[in-house]
Design a protein around this motif. Structure first.
Motif, PDB file in Angstrom:
ATOM      1  N   GLU A 173     -61.703  76.198 -47.549  1.00 28.94           N
ATOM      2  CA  GLU A 173     -62.172  77.577 -47.596  1.00 28.94           C
ATOM      3  C   GLU A 173     -63.342  77.760 -48.557  1.00 28.94           C
ATOM      4  O   GLU A 173     -64.114  78.708 -48.411  1.00 28.94           O
ATOM      5  CB  GLU A 173     -61.020  78.499 -48.005  1.00 28.94           C
ATOM      6  N   VAL A 174     -63.484  76.889 -49.529  1.00 29.11           N
ATOM      7  CA  VAL A 174     -64.583  77.023 -50.509  1.00 29.11           C
ATOM      8  C   VAL A 174     -65.659  75.977 -50.280  1.00 29.11           C
ATOM      9  O   VAL A 174     -66.491  75.728 -51.162  1.00 29.11           O
ATOM     10  CB  VAL A 174     -64.027  76.911 -51.949  1.00 29.11           C
ATOM     11  N   ALA A 175     -65.665  75.345 -49.118  1.00 28.59           N
ATOM     12  CA  ALA A 175     -66.632  74.275 -48.851  1.00 28.59           C
ATOM     13  C   ALA A 175     -68.064  74.776 -48.942  1.00 28.59           C
ATOM     14  O   ALA A 175     -68.957  74.079 -49.457  1.00 28.59           O
ATOM     15  CB  ALA A 175     -66.363  73.655 -47.485  1.00 28.59           C
ATOM     16  N   GLU A 176     -68.301  75.979 -48.452  1.00 27.14           N
ATOM     17  CA  GLU A 176     -69.668  76.508 -48.487  1.00 27.14           C
ATOM     18  C   GLU A 176     -70.155  76.666 -49.920  1.00 27.14           C
ATOM     19  O   GLU A 176     -71.335  76.403 -50.217  1.00 27.14           O
ATOM     20  CB  GLU A 176     -69.729  77.848 -47.751  1.00 27.14           C
ATOM     21  N   ARG A 177     -69.284  77.098 -50.801  1.00 25.36           N
ATOM     22  CA  ARG A 177     -69.671  77.257 -52.204  1.00 25.36           C
ATOM     23  C   ARG A 177     -69.903  75.908 -52.881  1.00 25.36           C
ATOM     24  O   ARG A 177     -70.736  75.801 -53.789  1.00 25.36           O
ATOM     25  CB  ARG A 177     -68.585  78.034 -52.961  1.00 25.36           C
ATOM     26  N   LEU A 178     -69.190  74.903 -52.439  1.00 20.00           N
ATOM     27  CA  LEU A 178     -69.350  73.586 -53.058  1.00 20.00           C
ATOM     28  C   LEU A 178     -70.702  72.966 -52.742  1.00 20.00           C
ATOM     29  O   LEU A 178     -71.351  72.361 -53.622  1.00 20.00           O
ATOM     30  CB  LEU A 178     -68.236  72.643 -52.596  1.00 20.00           C
ATOM     31  N   HIS A 238     -68.814  67.886 -43.400  1.00 21.43           N
ATOM     32  CA  HIS A 238     -70.171  68.431 -43.400  1.00 21.43           C
ATOM     33  C   HIS A 238     -71.233  67.343 -43.275  1.00 21.43           C
ATOM     34  O   HIS A 238     -72.423  67.607 -43.466  1.00 21.43           O
ATOM     35  CB  HIS A 238     -70.412  69.225 -44.683  1.00 21.43           C
ATOM     36  N   ARG A 239     -70.804  66.119 -42.963  1.00 20.07           N
ATOM     37  CA  ARG A 239     -71.706  64.991 -42.756  1.00 20.07           C
ATOM     38  C   ARG A 239     -72.587  64.728 -43.975  1.00 20.07           C
ATOM     39  O   ARG A 239     -73.782  64.459 -43.868  1.00 20.07           O
ATOM     40  CB  ARG A 239     -72.575  65.217 -41.516  1.00 20.07           C
ATOM     41  N   LEU A 240     -71.948  64.770 -45.116  1.00 22.94           N
ATOM     42  CA  LEU A 240     -72.623  64.464 -46.380  1.00 22.94           C
ATOM     43  C   LEU A 240     -71.990  63.214 -46.972  1.00 22.94           C
ATOM     44  O   LEU A 240     -70.791  62.953 -46.795  1.00 22.94           O
ATOM     45  CB  LEU A 240     -72.498  65.626 -47.358  1.00 22.94           C
ATOM     46  N   VAL A 241     -72.788  62.442 -47.686  1.00 22.34           N
ATOM     47  CA  VAL A 241     -72.327  61.177 -48.260  1.00 22.34           C
ATOM     48  C   VAL A 241     -72.539  61.217 -49.769  1.00 22.34           C
ATOM     49  O   VAL A 241     -73.674  61.447 -50.224  1.00 22.34           O
ATOM     50  CB  VAL A 241     -73.084  59.979 -47.662  1.00 22.34           C
ATOM     51  N   PRO A 242     -71.469  60.983 -50.570  1.00 20.35           N
ATOM     52  CA  PRO A 242     -71.651  60.901 -52.020  1.00 20.35           C
ATOM     53  C   PRO A 242     -72.559  59.730 -52.387  1.00 20.35           C
ATOM     54  O   PRO A 242     -72.472  58.647 -51.809  1.00 20.35           O
ATOM     55  CB  PRO A 242     -70.223  60.680 -52.548  1.00 20.35           C
ATOM     56  N   GLY A 243     -73.437  59.970 -53.319  1.00 27.25           N
ATOM     57  CA  GLY A 243     -74.394  58.939 -53.726  1.00 27.25           C
ATOM     58  C   GLY A 243     -75.688  58.996 -52.951  1.00 27.25           C
ATOM     59  O   GLY A 243     -76.657  58.337 -53.324  1.00 27.25           O
TER      60      GLY A 243
END
Length: 480
Positions: free
Chosen positions: A371-376, A404-409
C-alpha cells in the motif's frame, strides 16, 4: 619334574586346556563322582547358588572387593565375575598370554588386553578383560575414568569442569580414558552435589509477528555459549507472563534466566528481580530494578547506514518504519531500540544533509508494504536509498521492487541492519551493518555466568555492544 610347570609351546598349552576333563574345570578332581557338597553348577538351583556365595566364599570376597581394585584386576566393577580357575590364575601373567602374544593372536579365551600408562615418577596400569558383552552392563562412572587414567576422582572432575589448572599430560590421559569408556557425567548426581540444575531459561517472545531471521541468531548464540559450560537451555516462548517466571523459579527448574525482547515498561522485570535467581536482560528497560542488561548500539548502526548513503552520493533516504507507530516526531515506541534507531537516522541525516522520510505501513505484512509502494519509490530517479531495520523488511523491499521492475544496486540503493548471512542470501547481496548477535549474547552470558559463580559485579548495570562497521555490497549504487 614334580613342582614345576613345563611350558612347551602355545599349541601344546591350548591342547592341554581343551583336553582337560570337565570335572577338573569345575573344581573337582578327575574321576571323583559328585557328592552332596559338590553339586555341579548345571544341577544347582538359584537357592543352592545363593548358599554357595555365603560370606567368606571366593565369590563373596570377589564381590566385596573395592571398585577400584576390581578395575585394576581387569573386571568391570558392576558385572558379576566368576572366580578364575587356578590354572588361569597361575598363567595369566605368562608371556604367552600377554597382549600380542601367540595365544592372544590365536584368540585363546584366556587372552587379556593390558594397557600401561606411565607418568613422572609413577606408573598407573589398567587392565580390561576382552570378553563377550553378555547381559546388562551399567554405564561407566568417574571412578572408572580415574582408575583407567591413574589419577584421583577429583582430578577427573577438575578436567571436566575446568575449575583448576591441570597439566597437559594429565589432561590428555583423562580425556583418553573418557573417550575409551564413552563416559558421560550423571546430570542428576551432579545437580545434587552442586545444588544446581545446570539449566538456564531463555525467555523470548515467539509469534507470527516476530522476525525469525532476526531472533534465531540470538537463540543459537545463547545455546552455544551455555554449551561451553555444559549447561542446558530451556526455551520459554509465548507471552511469558510474570507468573510463568515465578513458577519456573519455585520449581527450581533453572539456575538463572535470560530475558529477551525487553520493553521500556516491562512487567516481567520487577518479578524477575524478586525471584532470587540470577537474571540478565538483553534489551534496554526504562527501569531495570537492579538487574544488569546488555543491548546493541542501534543509534550508531543507523548513523553508519545514513553515512554510507551520503558518501555514495545519495540525496534522498526512505526508512521503512515497521514498528506501526505514528510518524510524528516525539512519539515513542514501546521498544527502546526502535527509538534509538530513529534518533540515529535523524541525527545523521541532518549532519550529512540528506532528505530523510519515514514511511509507516498501516497494516502488517505484504498487504501493508504494497500500500505504501508509491511513497517508497516516488524518488527512484533522484538518487534514492532505502533503509531497512530488520531482515523481514529487507525481503519486503526486494519483493516490492520486483513488482515495479526495479533492481537494488541499479535503480536505487538498499542498506539494512541484518546479519552477514542474511545479507548474502539475496540475489543482490545487501549492504549491511550486522547487529552482532553473538557479541551481544557473549557479553550477556558472561554476566550471567559471573552471577552463577557468585562473582560480585563491579561497574555499571548497562553494557552496550557497538557495531563492527558497515560492509558495502552490490545493493549500493555509487553516484558520481
Amino acid at each position: 619334574m614334580k613342582g614345576r610347570t613345563m611350558w612347551t609351546s602355545p599349541v601344546a598349552l591350548a591342547a592341554v586346556t581343551a583336553q582337560e576333563p570337565a570335572a577338573s574345570r569345575d573344581g573337582r578332581r578327575p574321576g571323583r563322582p559328585p557328592t552332596a557338597t559338590s553339586t555341579s553348577r548345571a544341577d544347582e538351583t538359584p537357592r543352592t547358588r545363593r548358599h554357595t556365595c555365603a560370606s567368606g566364599s571366593p565369590a563373596a570376597r570377589w564381590r566385596s572387593s573395592s571398585r577400584a581394585d576390581l578395575v585394576r584386576r581387569g573386571a568391570h566393577p558392576d558385572r558379576a565375575q566368576r572366580r578364575l580357575p587356578a590354572r588361569t590364575r597361575r598363567s595369566r601373567e605368562h608371556p604367552l598370554l600377554r597382549a600380542g602374544g601367540p595365544l592372544h593372536q590365536a584368540g585363546h579365551p584366556l587372552s587379556i588386553r593390558i594397557d600401561e600408562h606411565r607418568s613422572a615418577g609413577r606408573r598407573a596400569a589398567s587392565y580390561a578383560l576382552t570378553m563377550s558383552r553378555r547381559g546388562n552392563r551399567s554405564l561407566p562412572t568417574s571412578k572408572d575414568v580415574a582408575a583407567l587414567a591413574g589419577v584421583s576422582q577429583s582430578t577427573v572432575s577438575y578436567v571436566m569442569s575446568g575449575k583448576r589448572s591441570i597439566s597437559p599430560e594429565t589432561r590428555k590421559r583423562v580425556e583418553d580414558a573418557i573417550a575409551r569408556l564413552t563416559y558421560e557425567p550423571n546430570a542428576g548426581a551432579r545437580a545434587l552435589r552442586e545444588r544446581r540444575s545446570n539449566v538456564i531459561a531463555l525467555v523470548v517472545r515467539m509469534s507470527e509477528e516476530v522476525d525469525g531471521a532476526d531472533t534465531v541468531p540470538y537463540v543459537d548464540a545463547v545455546v552455544e555459549e551455555a554449551g561451553k559450560r555444559d549447561i542446558e537451555v530451556v526455551l520459554v516462548t509465548g507471552k511469558a507472563e510474570p507468573d510463568r517466571l515465578t513458577r519456573l523459579a519455585k520449581r527450581s527448574i533453572c539456575d538463572g534466566m535470560v530475558l529477551m525482547d525487553i520493553r521500556q515498561h516491562d512487567d516481567r522485570i520487577p518479578v524477575a528481580a524478586s525471584l532470587g535467581v540470577p537474571v540478565v536482560l538483553i534489551g534496554t528497560p526504562r527501569d531495570s530494578h537492579g538487574l544488569q542488561w546488555v543491548d546493541f548500539d542501534h543509534r550508531r548502526a543507523a548513523e553508519l547506514l545514513v553515512t554510507e548513503l551520503a558518501e555514495t552520493g545519495h540525496r534522498h533516504a526512505v526508512f521503512i518504519n515497521e514498528d506501526f507507530i505514528s510518524e510524528a516526531p516525539g512519539v515513542e515506541s514501546e521498544y527502546h531500540f526502535h527509538n534509538e534507531f530513529r534518533a540515529g537516522l535523524a541525527g545523521a541525516a541532518d549532519t550529512c544533509g540528506i532528505d530523510l522520510e519515514l514511511v509507516r505501513p498501516r497494516r502488517p505484512g505484504w498487504t501493508g508494504i504494497s500500500e505504501v509502494a508509491e511513497r517508497l519509490f516516488r524518488r527512484s530517479g533522484d538518487r534514492l536509498g532505502l533503509i531497512a531495520r530488520t531482515p523481514k523488511v529487507v525481503g519486503w523491499a526486494f519483493q516490492i521492487a520486483a513488482v515495479h521492475r526495479l533492481v537494488p544496486g541499479r535503480d536505487f540503493s538498499l542498506v539494512g541492519l541484518c546479519t552477514d548471512n542474511v545479507a548474502l542470501s539475496y540475489s543482490v547481496p545487501v549492504t549491511n551493518v550486522s547487529p552482532q548477535p553473538r557479541d551481544t549474547v557473549r557479553v550477556a552470558m558472561s554476566v550471567l555466568f559471573d552471577k552463577l559463580d557468585g562473582v560480585v559485579p563491579d561497574g555499571e548495570d548497562r553494557h552496550l555492544v557497538g557495531p563492527r562497521g558497515l560492509t558495502r555490497r552490490a545493493s549500493t549504487t555509487v553516484f558520481s
